[in-house]
Design a protein around this motif. Structure first.
Motif, PDB file in Angstrom:
ATOM      1  N   GLN A 246      14.427 -17.627 -27.843  1.00  0.00           N
ATOM      2  CA  GLN A 246      13.907 -17.235 -26.526  1.00  0.00           C
ATOM      3  C   GLN A 246      12.621 -17.948 -26.120  1.00  0.00           C
ATOM      4  O   GLN A 246      12.311 -18.036 -24.936  1.00  0.00           O
ATOM      5  CB  GLN A 246      13.633 -15.717 -26.515  1.00  0.00           C
ATOM      6  N   SER A 262      15.632 -13.325 -29.920  1.00  0.00           N
ATOM      7  CA  SER A 262      15.761 -12.011 -29.297  1.00  0.00           C
ATOM      8  C   SER A 262      15.923 -10.878 -30.304  1.00  0.00           C
ATOM      9  O   SER A 262      15.743  -9.717 -29.959  1.00  0.00           O
ATOM     10  CB  SER A 262      16.936 -12.003 -28.308  1.00  0.00           C
ATOM     11  N   SER A 370      11.566 -11.567 -25.802  1.00  0.00           N
ATOM     12  CA  SER A 370      12.143 -12.384 -24.739  1.00  0.00           C
ATOM     13  C   SER A 370      11.166 -13.455 -24.258  1.00  0.00           C
ATOM     14  O   SER A 370      11.556 -14.407 -23.594  1.00  0.00           O
ATOM     15  CB  SER A 370      12.555 -11.509 -23.547  1.00  0.00           C
ATOM     16  N   GLY A 385       9.088  -8.113 -24.655  1.00  0.00           N
ATOM     17  CA  GLY A 385      10.539  -8.103 -24.516  1.00  0.00           C
ATOM     18  C   GLY A 385      11.070  -6.878 -23.823  1.00  0.00           C
ATOM     19  O   GLY A 385      10.348  -6.158 -23.126  1.00  0.00           O
TER      20      GLY A 385
END
Length: 410
Positions: A246, A262, A370, A385
């Motif tokens: 990510q 992730s 993320s 995230g």
């Protein structure tokens, strides 16, 4: 709002310094404020917030601004204190933050895209705000006038962006797995080349202008290093994550690459070693070791009265082989394979025990990641995230104290 975690490093692992909680939805971007104990966050809950560390050691929001649409991307330019926030509705909004980071003034809205903004970069020299979006385009707009200067369209969602400020080259990754290198001009652009190597959508890019290396992460769980400056087309494949990559950051000083996935995986890759390029997979109608036909080779199957076999490939030599001739598995870090992959029997015999020594360290972030960004000068990293939590890490035990000379985050 935020928990302060005090811990001296006992081993070479990232040290969790603080957690910031308070967003009501996924945090799409978190950026450390240089030379300040502060973090800027943007979220799907339609808020952008500036968190400052108080005397208590906790981070509290000094700015809380609600947007018209979920925030999907963000860029911050510290010298001018300009913040650009991309939204789900395609707009990019510009703000100016006060010197004490307690006030934020709206400047203007840029109608950059027709769909979700995926990445933003601001160039002070050209006064451009460059962005990519799910409307399959990259756009660049003038921050002085607010006018659209140019657009370039792709066949897939444009998912990530990097930019070389000296040459005005833009690198755009998309959902087809392709990376396009563009030369941006005032009102037009030209396609220089396209890079193809990923088997999944490109999710993140990192450009190192010093060594002229481009790193790309993708949903195929892999990272590719592209030697742009060398013009040799040299690529290095790095496989060690178990979920989509990510975010990336290359530390030029120590020749290390930090990547996050992730599933919460944090990897630190040693790039200061002589690595081997993974071979191109060879095609053949029969096993290149035992010469048994593959199942589509009807003629040889008929001639030899044998059943066709399934085709595989040795990751070390690239030869097309059958399952019997590639029954072994081995890691081979020098080629980027940090976990065990299929190799033919002869390549397996050629790999020594020292060849299996890992060239990366792997750590558990313990939350969905993320987005990640680093303050290299202080050896700090921030991750965020879908779990709505922002974590601040001391990375100096992992990447070396030379990045944080004279600075102690504890």
């Amino acid at each position: 709002m935020a928990a302060e975690i005090h811990a001296r490093p006992q081993s070479s692992r990232p040290v969790l310094l603080s957690k910031i909680e308070g967003h009501q939805d996924a945090v799409t971007a978190a950026l450390l404020i240089p030379k300040e104990d502060g973090v800027i966050t943007a979220s799907e809950d339609r808020t952008i917030r500036v968190w400052l560390k108080r005397d208590s050691g906790q981070y509290w929001p000094s700015i809380y601004h609600t947007m018209a649409s979920p925030c999907s991307a963000m860029a911050y330019h510290h010298d001018s204190r300009q913040i650009f926030v991309g939204q789900d509705n395609g707009a990019v909004m510009e703000f100016h933050v006060s010197e004490d980071f307690n006030k934020m003034n709206f400047i203007k809205t840029y109608p950059a895209h027709q769909n979700r903004v995926s990445a933003i970069i601001f160039s002070l020299a050209t006064e451009w705000v460059i962005s990519t979006g799910h409307d399959k385009c990259v756009s660049w707009m003038c921050t002085r006038s607010g006018n659209m200067l140019g657009r370039h369209f792709f066949t897939s969602w444009a998912s990530c962006l990097q930019y070389d400020f000296d040459t005005q080259y833009a690198f755009v990754g998309d959902y087809s797995g392709q990376i396009t290198l563009l030369k941006l001009e005032q009102n037009t652009c030209s396609v220089i080349t396209t890079l193809k190597g990923h088997e999944g959508s490109v999710t993140c890019l990192w450009w190192d202008p010093i060594q002229r290396l481009l790193f790309s992460g993708a949903s195929d769980n892999s990272i590719i290093m592209w030697d742009i400056g060398g013009r040799k087309g040299r690529t290095l494949l790095l496989q060690g994550h178990h979920d989509k990559v990510q975010s990336l950051c290359y530390l030029q000083l120590t020749r290390q690459l930090v990547s996050c996935s992730s599933d919460g995986g944090i990897a630190v890759w040693n790039m200061d070693v002589s690595r081997e390029e993974a071979p191109q997979w060879l095609e053949s109608d029969s096993c290149q070791k035992c010469e048994q036909p593959f199942f589509w080779n009807i003629k040889q199957m008929w001639d030899t009265k044998t059943l066709g076999l399934r085709q595989h490939h040795c990751r070390k030599c690239g030869q097309a082989v059958c399952g019997k001739c590639s029954s072994k598995r081995s890691s081979y870090p020098i080629m980027g394979f940090e976990f065990q992959v299929r190799v033919c029997d002869s390549c397996y015999d050629s790999i020594k025990d020292e060849d299996r020594t890992s060239l990366a360290t792997f750590h558990e972030g313990k939350h969905n990641i993320s987005h990640m960004s680093m303050d290299v000068a202080r050896g700090l990293m921030v991750t965020c995230g879908t779990d709505r939590i922002v974590k601040i890490w001391d990375m100096t035990p992992v990447v070396g104290c030379s990045l944080a000379t004279g600075f102690s985050p504890h």
